[in-house]
Scaffold this motif. Structure first.
Motif, PDB file in Angstrom:
ATOM      1  N   TYR A 364       0.821  -1.220   0.000  1.00 19.70           N
ATOM      2  CA  TYR A 364       0.000   0.000   0.000  1.00 19.70           C
ATOM      3  C   TYR A 364       0.852   1.267   0.000  1.00 19.70           C
ATOM      4  CZ  TYR A 364      -3.960  -3.059   0.526  1.00 19.70           C
ATOM      5  OH  TYR A 364      -4.900  -4.012   0.286  1.00 19.70           O
ATOM      6  N   LYS A 367       1.658   1.622  -3.613  1.00 16.74           N
ATOM      7  CA  LYS A 367       0.480   1.950  -4.421  1.00 16.74           C
ATOM      8  C   LYS A 367      -0.003   3.370  -4.149  1.00 16.74           C
ATOM      9  CE  LYS A 367      -1.337  -2.440  -5.608  1.00 16.74           C
ATOM     10  NZ  LYS A 367      -2.136  -2.668  -6.812  1.00 16.74           N
ATOM     11  N   LEU A 368       0.060   3.761  -2.886  1.00 14.81           N
ATOM     12  CA  LEU A 368      -0.414   5.095  -2.519  1.00 14.81           C
ATOM     13  C   LEU A 368       0.545   6.145  -3.086  1.00 14.81           C
ATOM     14  CD1 LEU A 368      -2.909   5.857  -0.929  1.00 14.81           C
ATOM     15  CD2 LEU A 368      -1.529   5.946   1.144  1.00 14.81           C
ATOM     16  N   THR A 369       1.831   5.825  -3.055  1.00 11.42           N
ATOM     17  CA  THR A 369       2.827   6.730  -3.619  1.00 11.42           C
ATOM     18  C   THR A 369       2.556   6.948  -5.111  1.00 11.42           C
ATOM     19  OG1 THR A 369       4.438   5.924  -2.008  1.00 11.42           O
ATOM     20  CG2 THR A 369       5.313   7.112  -3.913  1.00 11.42           C
ATOM     21  N   ALA A 371      -0.450   6.469  -6.525  1.00 18.70           N
ATOM     22  CA  ALA A 371      -1.794   7.028  -6.723  1.00 18.70           C
ATOM     23  C   ALA A 371      -1.852   8.536  -6.514  1.00 18.70           C
ATOM     24  CB  ALA A 371      -2.778   6.323  -5.784  1.00 18.70           C
ATOM     25  N   VAL A 372      -0.936   9.084  -5.705  1.00 19.39           N
ATOM     26  CA  VAL A 372      -0.994  10.533  -5.469  1.00 19.39           C
ATOM     27  C   VAL A 372      -0.316  11.342  -6.563  1.00 19.39           C
ATOM     28  CG1 VAL A 372      -1.212  10.313  -2.965  1.00 19.39           C
ATOM     29  CG2 VAL A 372       1.071  10.513  -3.979  1.00 19.39           C
ATOM     30  N   PHE A 376      -1.395   9.918 -12.332  1.00 18.33           N
ATOM     31  CA  PHE A 376      -1.605   8.505 -12.014  1.00 18.33           C
ATOM     32  C   PHE A 376      -2.622   7.875 -12.983  1.00 18.33           C
ATOM     33  CE2 PHE A 376      -4.856   6.101  -9.366  1.00 18.33           C
ATOM     34  CZ  PHE A 376      -4.188   4.891  -9.341  1.00 18.33           C
ATOM     35  N   PRO A 378      -5.232   4.979 -13.219  1.00 17.00           N
ATOM     36  CA  PRO A 378      -5.922   3.935 -12.436  1.00 17.00           C
ATOM     37  C   PRO A 378      -5.923   2.600 -13.184  1.00 17.00           C
ATOM     38  CG  PRO A 378      -7.304   5.903 -12.710  1.00 17.00           C
ATOM     39  CD  PRO A 378      -6.131   6.060 -13.620  1.00 17.00           C
ATOM     40  N   ASN A 379      -6.017   1.535 -12.431  1.00 16.34           N
ATOM     41  CA  ASN A 379      -6.042   0.183 -12.974  1.00 16.34           C
ATOM     42  C   ASN A 379      -7.475  -0.180 -13.376  1.00 16.34           C
ATOM     43  OD1 ASN A 379      -5.753  -2.506 -13.563  1.00 16.34           O
ATOM     44  ND2 ASN A 379      -5.096  -3.123 -11.508  1.00 16.34           N
ATOM     45  N   ILE A 380      -7.838   0.210 -14.606  1.00 23.64           N
ATOM     46  CA  ILE A 380      -9.207  -0.023 -15.079  1.00 23.64           C
ATOM     47  C   ILE A 380      -9.195  -1.046 -16.203  1.00 23.64           C
ATOM     48  CG2 ILE A 380     -11.244   1.020 -16.151  1.00 23.64           C
ATOM     49  CD1 ILE A 380     -10.422   3.667 -14.881  1.00 23.64           C
ATOM     50  N   ILE A 381     -10.016  -2.076 -16.066  1.00 24.04           N
ATOM     51  CA  ILE A 381     -10.099  -3.115 -17.088  1.00 24.04           C
ATOM     52  C   ILE A 381     -11.376  -2.918 -17.892  1.00 24.04           C
ATOM     53  CG2 ILE A 381     -10.292  -5.608 -17.460  1.00 24.04           C
ATOM     54  CD1 ILE A 381      -8.570  -5.960 -14.944  1.00 24.04           C
ATOM     55  N   ARG A 382     -11.191  -2.775 -19.203  1.00 25.05           N
ATOM     56  CA  ARG A 382     -12.346  -2.557 -20.091  1.00 25.05           C
ATOM     57  C   ARG A 382     -12.521  -3.757 -21.004  1.00 25.05           C
ATOM     58  NH1 ARG A 382      -9.539   2.216 -19.561  1.00 25.05           N
ATOM     59  NH2 ARG A 382     -10.777   3.974 -18.773  1.00 25.05           N
TER      60      ARG A 382
ATOM     61  N   VAL B 219     -10.225  -2.523 -11.222  1.00 25.57           N
ATOM     62  CA  VAL B 219     -11.652  -2.227 -11.307  1.00 25.57           C
ATOM     63  C   VAL B 219     -12.095  -2.540 -12.736  1.00 25.57           C
ATOM     64  CG1 VAL B 219     -11.465  -0.443  -9.539  1.00 25.57           C
ATOM     65  CG2 VAL B 219     -11.501   0.200 -11.949  1.00 25.57           C
ATOM     66  N   PHE B 220     -13.346  -2.915 -12.868  1.00 23.51           N
ATOM     67  CA  PHE B 220     -13.873  -3.383 -14.142  1.00 23.51           C
ATOM     68  C   PHE B 220     -14.930  -2.394 -14.625  1.00 23.51           C
ATOM     69  CE2 PHE B 220     -12.283  -6.909 -11.683  1.00 23.51           C
ATOM     70  CZ  PHE B 220     -11.487  -7.588 -12.599  1.00 23.51           C
ATOM     71  N   GLN B 221     -14.649  -1.829 -15.779  1.00 25.98           N
ATOM     72  CA  GLN B 221     -15.594  -0.859 -16.335  1.00 25.98           C
ATOM     73  C   GLN B 221     -16.629  -1.613 -17.162  1.00 25.98           C
ATOM     74  OE1 GLN B 221     -13.917   2.859 -17.835  1.00 25.98           O
ATOM     75  NE2 GLN B 221     -15.405   2.750 -19.503  1.00 25.98           N
ATOM     76  N   MET B 243      -7.842   1.382  -2.079  1.00 26.04           N
ATOM     77  CA  MET B 243      -7.188   1.279  -3.378  1.00 26.04           C
ATOM     78  C   MET B 243      -8.173   0.929  -4.494  1.00 26.04           C
ATOM     79  SD  MET B 243      -4.197   2.449  -3.264  1.00 26.04           S
ATOM     80  CE  MET B 243      -4.140   2.215  -5.028  1.00 26.04           C
ATOM     81  N   ASN B 247      -8.819   3.510  -7.692  1.00 24.64           N
ATOM     82  CA  ASN B 247      -8.838   3.092  -9.095  1.00 24.64           C
ATOM     83  C   ASN B 247     -10.181   3.367  -9.766  1.00 24.64           C
ATOM     84  OD1 ASN B 247      -6.174   2.226  -9.513  1.00 24.64           O
ATOM     85  ND2 ASN B 247      -6.560   0.288  -8.464  1.00 24.64           N
ATOM     86  N   ALA B 365       1.297   8.395   2.177  1.00 19.61           N
ATOM     87  CA  ALA B 365       2.194   7.587   1.348  1.00 19.61           C
ATOM     88  C   ALA B 365       3.601   7.646   1.936  1.00 19.61           C
ATOM     89  CB  ALA B 365       2.173   8.092  -0.095  1.00 19.61           C
ATOM     90  N   LEU B 368       3.663   5.937   5.553  1.00 19.25           N
ATOM     91  CA  LEU B 368       3.544   4.483   5.474  1.00 19.25           C
ATOM     92  C   LEU B 368       4.852   3.887   4.952  1.00 19.25           C
ATOM     93  CD1 LEU B 368       1.158   2.726   6.234  1.00 19.25           C
ATOM     94  CD2 LEU B 368       0.386   2.804   3.867  1.00 19.25           C
TER      95      LEU B 368
END
Lengths: 383, 383
Positions: A364, A367-369, A371-372, A376, A378-382, B219-221, B243, B247, B365, B368
């Motif tokens: 985390y 990941k947070l480093t 995400a800020v 950034f 995002p991890n989006i799956i289409r 995440v799934f769009q 997290m 995303n 971030a 942590l």
């Protein structure tokens, strides 16, 4: 106050039949906290002084190598005794007097650490957006009159005192902060913990008055336990609780000021979730009553200008690391909640549930480093 | 099951007088979710098929530039229909059949996204620590028989299907994972999301079978909304929820398997806290019933060897970003919870409460990253 329900817990006790009550309470509140036997003198003093007095206890299993570490904390919730247009010094004196008579009862109950509500020496006037006279309630954390008053209490009763005030920081341009002063039972000022997250919600216009705290997440090692203070809106931020816990806090106080229409359904959830997630005790405190202001203000909601920000619903409680909690103080009366806890419960629950061990904080932190970062992805799956 | 309370919410409705009920419900559950009118055909089909069917709706304010984004989700909780010593293939077939008849009702109710309970094709046998036959329930996430079965459902009903299974990963040494397969309403496998945090608590000996997930926080769009799946024990980890939200998830499902004596007082707290803290909808799902095993096992608590790990208490519910929640499905029956939500509520609540804006994630971030160092020095203030 007319028409305000005094207490959900009392309502359940009154109406749910015994056959179901134990299950309902277990599911809603966890294992029932033991009722404390408080001294008769304390009970009658509380009655005379017109505040509610409740006492509960949380036990831990006996261990071979550690003795029980029993501590009694006191949570104080109170109305402001005088109208908000009374002279500042007179209001402060009346609040000192009110707190003094409650703390005296706390001492009779053997309280070791007492915590007052957020900005306890003043009405919660930030809804007005006016500067004077409200900023005159600000004091030095190190040697203001309220700190001196609390030092006297601490010494007199051998009690750690947590005193959340509006702070005036003279050595940094006379800036204001929302801060909690932590005073040892020796009477020494141990330090202060500033409010880390500042609300911009509804009538809580505090960002007009002070900035996000810069004291980080200090914990205070007192004779009675290692404690921290997460002020008000920091309750909504799980990472804030986490960092106090990472630094070793076993009890995290959460002095607050919040109203029914805004947050009451969040109140039983957030501090209790923090106790669970961090294997510690949490102590949310809210003021009570409705505070009226001479000059009307608007709330940014299209409604008419008005003179109060609504009902502060009290309901201060203590949540334990095992997910259980005490009933709350009432929604309408001044009150003192005395809670005895064996701090050994924190590590015992941690060894059972292992949230710290299984927390994957390295992942985390990384990941947070990421995400800020402003750009950034995002991890989006289409599809 | 005998003696198990069916539902706390039903108990409150029954016994608390109307004069107080609204206040009690508001404080415990937030603003009341609207009851959905479900089609008569669905209601009678649920009755015939012997499962509970409940429906609720969460609305958002109208906006000028965005149309409402209405989606209906379905949460399924169920007992295992056959004894655990029935042949593996027969157990799986019976579960497929049971889910098929529930999903058909979900389709009648206009459900767009359905989610089943954790490891839904099998008994939750990890309490036994035995490998065979339980590992035989594992399947390929990409093209196992259960995924194919769900693809058929998805296409037939134009429904996104979230199918949490025990996964066998053939291309990585045939390892096992606890994973959720996400299948588009087109029937395509969108991807999978593995369980990030693995319990070592009570009878939940899952760390004997599989490791911490390595798929991160995808995440799934989908056509109906941007969703994520936080499996079971990840519910206890606020950073895990965060997290998924970072995303972009607006709905986070939490398929689970957990029992009364261990976690029931945590159940109403954690997923609801996550909905509040992250301005999103959360959907915790728990199986129901008691599962018996032929070979006795011990629980590491000094008690006698025994044949079941206790009562899975169901109580699946949906929590909304405004802190409100639906009543839960029952503690004892199979059930389908249909919840309509306007996803616009997420951003609306975020703009009101601002937890993301005021979150100070850069500070955390950094903190942590420091805190996970083996020789980190906590911030402790001593007298």
């Amino acid at each position: 106050m007319a028409g305000e329900l005094p207490s959900v817990e009392a309502c359940l006790e009154r109406y749910i039949p015994a056959s179901d009550l134990a299950d309902v309470k277990r599911i809603l509140y966890g294992g029932e906290a033991r009722k404390l036997n408080l001294p008769d003198a304390a009970v009658s003093a509380a009655q005379e002084r017109d505040f509610e007095l409740l006492g509960y206890g949380f036990d831990a299993a006996p261990e071979q190598l550690r003795r029980p570490r029993i501590v009694r904390v006191g949570l104080v919730q109170n109305k402001i005794p005088l109208p908000t247009d009374t002279a500042v010094a007179v209001q402060v004196a009346a609040l000192h007097k009110r707190i003094e008579e409650i703390v005296e009862v706390a001492a009779m109950c053997g309280v070791n650490i007492v915590c007052f509500q957020e900005a306890w020496t003043m009405p919660f006037a930030f809804c007005t957006r006016e500067k004077l006279p409200w900023t005159e309630f600000a004091e030095s954390a190190e040697d203001g009159p309220t700190t001196k008053f609390c030092q006297e209490l601490a010494k007199k009763y051998n009690m750690v005192v947590i005193s959340p005030i509006l702070e005036r920081d003279e050595i940094h341009g006379g800036t204001l902060w929302n801060a909690a002063v932590v005073i040892s039972n020796s009477g020494a000022v141990l330090g202060k913990s500033r409010k880390n997250h500042i609300p911009r919600v509804g009538d809580f216009n505090e960002s007009t008055y002070y900035m996000e705290g810069n004291t980080g997440h200090p914990v205070f090692q007192t004779q009675f336990g290692t404690i921290a203070v997460n002020i008000c809106y920091g309750r909504h931020h799980p990472l804030n609780w986490l960092m106090y816990s990472m630094n070793g806090a076993e009890i995290i106080f959460n002095p607050s000021a919040t109203i029914g229409t805004l947050s009451e359904s969040l109140w039983p959830i957030e501090a209790r979730n923090a106790a669970i997630a961090n294997h510690c005790f949490t102590c949310p405190i809210n003021r009570v009553g409705t505070e009226y202001y001479k000059n009307a203000f608007t709330s940014g909601d299209g409604g008419k200008a008005h003179h109060d920000l609504g009902h502060f619903y009290g309901s201060s409680y203590v949540a334990a690391p095992d997910g259980s909690r005490t009933p709350g103080l009432s929604r309408i009366y001044d009150g003192l909640l005395v809670v005895e806890m064996d701090l050994n419960l924190c590590r015992q629950v941690s060894d059972i549930w292992n949230f710290k061990m299984t927390g994957r904080y390295e992942m985390y932190a990384k990941k947070l480093t990421e995400a800020v970062q402003p750009y950034f992805t995002p991890n989006i799956i289409r599809e």
